[in-house]
Design an enzyme around this catalytic site. Structure first.
Site, PDB file in Angstrom:
ATOM      1  N   ARG A   1     103.934 -83.538 115.587  1.00 35.73           N
ATOM      2  CA  ARG A   1     104.645 -83.095 114.396  1.00 35.73           C
ATOM      3  C   ARG A   1     104.480 -81.600 114.263  1.00 35.73           C
ATOM      4  O   ARG A   1     103.363 -81.096 114.232  1.00 35.73           O
ATOM      5  CB  ARG A   1     103.970 -83.689 113.166  1.00 35.73           C
ATOM      6  CG  ARG A   1     104.333 -85.109 112.921  1.00 35.73           C
ATOM      7  CD  ARG A   1     104.069 -85.371 111.463  1.00 35.73           C
ATOM      8  NE  ARG A   1     103.177 -86.518 111.318  1.00 35.73           N
ATOM      9  CZ  ARG A   1     102.500 -86.759 110.208  1.00 35.73           C
ATOM     10  NH1 ARG A   1     102.555 -85.922 109.194  1.00 35.73           N
ATOM     11  NH2 ARG A   1     101.763 -87.822 110.125  1.00 35.73           N
TER      12      ARG A   1
ATOM     13  N   ARG B   1     111.909 -79.805 100.433  1.00 34.05           N
ATOM     14  CA  ARG B   1     111.209 -81.031 100.029  1.00 34.05           C
ATOM     15  C   ARG B   1     111.142 -81.176  98.518  1.00 34.05           C
ATOM     16  O   ARG B   1     111.056 -82.286  97.987  1.00 34.05           O
ATOM     17  CB  ARG B   1     109.809 -80.992 100.651  1.00 34.05           C
ATOM     18  CG  ARG B   1     108.972 -82.189 100.474  1.00 34.05           C
ATOM     19  CD  ARG B   1     109.418 -83.340 101.341  1.00 34.05           C
ATOM     20  NE  ARG B   1     108.453 -84.425 101.255  1.00 34.05           N
ATOM     21  CZ  ARG B   1     108.456 -85.316 100.272  1.00 34.05           C
ATOM     22  NH1 ARG B   1     109.365 -85.282  99.329  1.00 34.05           N
ATOM     23  NH2 ARG B   1     107.533 -86.265 100.239  1.00 34.05           N
TER      24      ARG B   1
ATOM     25  N   TYR C   1     101.062-100.825 111.116  1.00 32.25           N
ATOM     26  CA  TYR C   1     101.667-100.493 109.814  1.00 32.25           C
ATOM     27  C   TYR C   1     102.319-101.731 109.203  1.00 32.25           C
ATOM     28  O   TYR C   1     102.185-102.010 108.014  1.00 32.25           O
ATOM     29  CB  TYR C   1     102.704 -99.372 109.960  1.00 32.25           C
ATOM     30  CG  TYR C   1     102.089 -97.990 109.952  1.00 32.25           C
ATOM     31  CD1 TYR C   1     101.587 -97.439 108.770  1.00 32.25           C
ATOM     32  CD2 TYR C   1     101.996 -97.240 111.111  1.00 32.25           C
ATOM     33  CE1 TYR C   1     101.018 -96.171 108.765  1.00 32.25           C
ATOM     34  CE2 TYR C   1     101.430 -95.970 111.109  1.00 32.25           C
ATOM     35  CZ  TYR C   1     100.942 -95.444 109.937  1.00 32.25           C
ATOM     36  OH  TYR C   1     100.377 -94.196 109.925  1.00 32.25           O
TER      37      TYR C   1
ATOM     38  N   ASP D   1     110.859 -90.331 111.513  1.00 30.48           N
ATOM     39  CA  ASP D   1     109.494 -90.847 111.372  1.00 30.48           C
ATOM     40  C   ASP D   1     109.357 -92.123 112.192  1.00 30.48           C
ATOM     41  O   ASP D   1     110.338 -92.839 112.391  1.00 30.48           O
ATOM     42  CB  ASP D   1     109.140 -91.124 109.914  1.00 30.48           C
ATOM     43  CG  ASP D   1     107.635 -91.255 109.735  1.00 30.48           C
ATOM     44  OD1 ASP D   1     106.959 -90.231 109.574  1.00 30.48           O
ATOM     45  OD2 ASP D   1     107.119 -92.403 109.810  1.00 30.48           O
TER      46      ASP D   1
ATOM     47  N   ARG E   1     104.831 -79.501 105.613  1.00 32.26           N
ATOM     48  CA  ARG E   1     104.476 -78.777 104.386  1.00 32.26           C
ATOM     49  C   ARG E   1     103.780 -77.443 104.581  1.00 32.26           C
ATOM     50  O   ARG E   1     103.663 -76.659 103.658  1.00 32.26           O
ATOM     51  CB  ARG E   1     103.607 -79.685 103.502  1.00 32.26           C
ATOM     52  CG  ARG E   1     104.411 -80.775 102.820  1.00 32.26           C
ATOM     53  CD  ARG E   1     103.528 -81.840 102.229  1.00 32.26           C
ATOM     54  NE  ARG E   1     102.909 -82.618 103.297  1.00 32.26           N
ATOM     55  CZ  ARG E   1     102.087 -83.644 103.098  1.00 32.26           C
ATOM     56  NH1 ARG E   1     101.747 -83.988 101.870  1.00 32.26           N
ATOM     57  NH2 ARG E   1     101.587 -84.317 104.107  1.00 32.26           N
TER      58      ARG E   1
HETATM   59  O1  CP3 Z   1     108.194 -81.944 113.453  1.00 34.42           O
HETATM   60  C1  CP3 Z   1     108.136 -83.025 112.864  1.00 34.42           C
HETATM   61  O2  CP3 Z   1     107.731 -83.165 111.713  1.00 34.42           O
HETATM   62  C2  CP3 Z   1     108.636 -84.222 113.622  1.00 34.42           C
HETATM   63  C3  CP3 Z   1     108.865 -85.401 112.855  1.00 34.42           C
HETATM   64  C4  CP3 Z   1     107.744 -86.405 112.653  1.00 34.42           C
HETATM   65  C5  CP3 Z   1     107.385 -86.929 111.371  1.00 34.42           C
HETATM   66  N1  CP3 Z   1     106.550 -87.978 111.565  1.00 34.42           N
HETATM   67  C6  CP3 Z   1     107.870 -86.449 110.066  1.00 34.42           C
HETATM   68  C7  CP3 Z   1     106.974 -86.619 108.890  1.00 34.42           C
HETATM   69  C8  CP3 Z   1     107.011 -87.120 113.601  1.00 34.42           C
HETATM   70  C9  CP3 Z   1     106.968 -86.902 115.117  1.00 34.42           C
HETATM   71  C10 CP3 Z   1     106.274 -88.129 112.896  1.00 34.42           C
HETATM   72  C11 CP3 Z   1     105.459 -89.137 113.561  1.00 34.42           C
HETATM   73  C12 CP3 Z   1     104.569 -89.990 112.763  1.00 34.42           C
HETATM   74  N2  CP3 Z   1     104.737 -90.485 111.491  1.00 34.42           N
HETATM   75  C13 CP3 Z   1     103.383 -90.537 113.273  1.00 34.42           C
HETATM   76  C14 CP3 Z   1     102.900 -90.362 114.701  1.00 34.42           C
HETATM   77  C15 CP3 Z   1     102.344 -89.028 114.943  1.00 34.42           C
HETATM   78  C16 CP3 Z   1     101.010 -88.809 114.303  1.00 34.42           C
HETATM   79  O3  CP3 Z   1     100.911 -87.767 113.634  1.00 34.42           O
HETATM   80  O4  CP3 Z   1     100.114 -89.623 114.506  1.00 34.42           O
HETATM   81  C17 CP3 Z   1     102.788 -91.303 112.255  1.00 34.42           C
HETATM   82  C18 CP3 Z   1     101.473 -92.049 112.340  1.00 34.42           C
HETATM   83  C19 CP3 Z   1     103.668 -91.288 111.145  1.00 34.42           C
HETATM   84  C20 CP3 Z   1     103.531 -92.014 109.865  1.00 34.42           C
HETATM   85  C21 CP3 Z   1     103.507 -91.070 108.728  1.00 34.42           C
HETATM   86  N3  CP3 Z   1     104.597 -90.390 108.255  1.00 34.42           N
HETATM   87  C22 CP3 Z   1     102.404 -90.697 107.928  1.00 34.42           C
HETATM   88  C23 CP3 Z   1     100.992 -91.215 108.141  1.00 34.42           C
HETATM   89  C24 CP3 Z   1     102.875 -89.806 106.952  1.00 34.42           C
HETATM   90  C25 CP3 Z   1     102.141 -89.204 105.776  1.00 34.42           C
HETATM   91  C26 CP3 Z   1     101.370 -88.036 106.238  1.00 34.42           C
HETATM   92  C27 CP3 Z   1     101.135 -87.022 105.163  1.00 34.42           C
HETATM   93  O5  CP3 Z   1     100.857 -85.896 105.591  1.00 34.42           O
HETATM   94  O6  CP3 Z   1     101.241 -87.330 103.971  1.00 34.42           O
HETATM   95  C28 CP3 Z   1     104.240 -89.585 107.202  1.00 34.42           C
HETATM   96  C29 CP3 Z   1     105.137 -88.665 106.461  1.00 34.42           C
HETATM   97  C30 CP3 Z   1     105.756 -87.586 107.284  1.00 34.42           C
HETATM   98  N4  CP3 Z   1     106.505 -87.813 108.399  1.00 34.42           N
HETATM   99  C31 CP3 Z   1     105.712 -86.198 107.021  1.00 34.42           C
HETATM  100  C32 CP3 Z   1     106.497 -85.576 108.019  1.00 34.42           C
HETATM  101  C33 CP3 Z   1     106.825 -84.110 108.168  1.00 34.42           C
HETATM  102  C34 CP3 Z   1     105.018 -85.526 105.818  1.00 34.42           C
HETATM  103  C35 CP3 Z   1     106.165 -85.180 104.932  1.00 34.42           C
HETATM  104  C36 CP3 Z   1     105.931 -84.733 103.533  1.00 34.42           C
HETATM  105  O7  CP3 Z   1     105.037 -85.221 102.851  1.00 34.42           O
HETATM  106  O8  CP3 Z   1     106.739 -83.898 103.113  1.00 34.42           O
END
Ligand code: CP3
Length: 324
Positions: free
Chosen positions: A2, A15, A128, A51, A6
């Site tokens: 990722r 956002r 999940y 995601d 934020r």
């Molecule tokens: O550049 C990128 O952001 C690529 C897109 C991307 C997202 N999620 C967007 C996202 C990718 C590659 C993912 C993968 C993802 N999502 C994984 C596997 C990679 C890893 O990091 O282990 C997992 C386990 C998830 C599940 C997930 N999605 C979680 C646990 C969370 C919450 C995390 C948090 O920081 O609160 C998300 C939300 C999420 N997906 C965000 C982003 C940018 C945070 C967004 C926000 O709160 O604005």
């Protein structure tokens, strides 16, 4: 990894106006967010803004990104009946918005940097689905795994079918390589990985290989799983920071696959000299050998100073060129 999110002011501005699911499902917004790090930082690849949980919706699972809590699943899979009710998602119908985002980004990039597609790996997605969200010990997941082989197989089988079609569709829509994120697979012993995960992940990665689609196979906490992950497939294996890069590569087999990694994302919060020496250590362990993709060992965290990320990307380019 990722790389959007934020820590970037331009992401936070968007956002504030939209919910996360809305952002993923609006190709114009998803394309814009994908390109934010490309415009702000000298990185070599774009990863599509989506995601790992999105394919679950098409399988009949209701997901929500609750503020400050991480993802929540409203109808977790807990028994055979729940597993039987799961559908195999259809990429075009259920995830067309991701495919459209890829097409838009691909057109915008016009070959400047590589475009990466992705999906969660079967174990991480099953966890999940079954736990209903993030988990510490994965007790419910392992209970089904150990107690009810038929239910486990049904869940994993439907995930494999969903992901294989989805990743191939991503490649057709412009992804040049796809990454399989098995973020939580490190909670398993190597023996359990071989029995309960290997057969399923292998099916996806073999099927991609047969169509000539390159892949990266990533997990965290996987030091002892690396040889098995390599055997399961992937042209590049992703490693987290809990091993030395050269040790990890030896375990994978230097001649058999590339390696991606492996800076601790928290290091980016440190003063620049600390970041730099950690990067030097990784690059020296890679030793200029072909097949190393410098990356973080896991996704970038909120509050990461953008200046450190920029300086790191610049430094990796400069130091790697100097080594050649
Ligand atoms: O550049 C990128 O952001 C690529 C897109 C991307 C997202 N999620 C967007 C996202 C990718 C590659 C993912 C993968 C993802 N999502 C994984 C596997 C990679 C890893 O990091 O282990 C997992 C386990 C998830 C599940 C997930 N999605 C979680 C646990 C969370 C919450 C995390 C948090 O920081 O609160 C998300 C939300 C999420 N997906 C965000 C982003 C940018 C945070 C967004 C926000 O709160 O604005």
């Amino acid at each position: 990894m990722r790389q959007a999110g934020r820590y970037m002011a331009e992401y936070r501005r968007l956002r504030e106006r939209y919910g996360l699911l809305q952002m993923f499902k609006t190709p114009e917004i998803a394309a814009e967010v994908t390109l934010q790090p490309i415009k702000a930082l000298p990185v070599d690849a774009a990863i599509i803004f989506a995601d790992i949980l999105l394919p679950l919706e098409g399988m009949g699972i209701s997901i929500e990104f609750a503020q400050g809590e991480g993802p929540v699943i409203h109808n977790p899979v807990r028994c055979r009946k729940d597993a039987e009710a799961l559908r195999v998602a259809h990429p075009g119908e259920d995830l067309g918005y991701v495919l459209r985002s890829l097409e838009m980004v691909k057109a915008e990039l016009s070959g400047r940097v590589a475009l990466i597609g992705f999906a969660g790996a079967p174990f991480t997605l099953a966890s999940y689905m079954i736990e209903g969200g993030s988990s510490r010990n994965f007790v419910l997941t392992k209970k089904i795994m150990y107690e009810d082989a038929r239910t486990w197989d049904l869940v994993m089988h439907k995930i494999v079918e969903t992901l294989t079609a989805y990743l191939k569709a991503q490649a057709r829509s412009g992804a040049e390589i796809v990454q399989l994120f098995d973020s939580w697979v490190g909670c398993l012993s190597p023996a359990d990985y071989r029995t309960y995960v290997f057969p399923y992940t292998t099916r996806i990665l073999r099927s991609l290989k047969a169509e000539g689609i390159p892949s990266i196979h990533f997990g965290t906490g996987t030091a002892d799983l690396l040889p098995l992950m390599r055997e399961a497939g992937g042209d590049v294996i992703g490693a987290d920071w809990r091993t030395f890069l050269d040790d990890a590569w030896t375990r994978i087999g230097v001649d058999s696959a590339g390696i991606q990694g492996n800076l601790d994302p928290v290091t980016l919060m440190a003063p620049w000299p600390v970041v730099k020496s950690a990067a030097v250590d990784i690059l020296d362990r890679a030793g200029g050998r072909p097949g190393h993709i410098f990356n973080l060992g896991h996704g970038i965290l909120p509050d990461t100073p953008v200046d450190n990320v920029r300086a790191l990307a610049d430094f990796v380019h400069e130091y790697s060129t100097r080594r050649q």
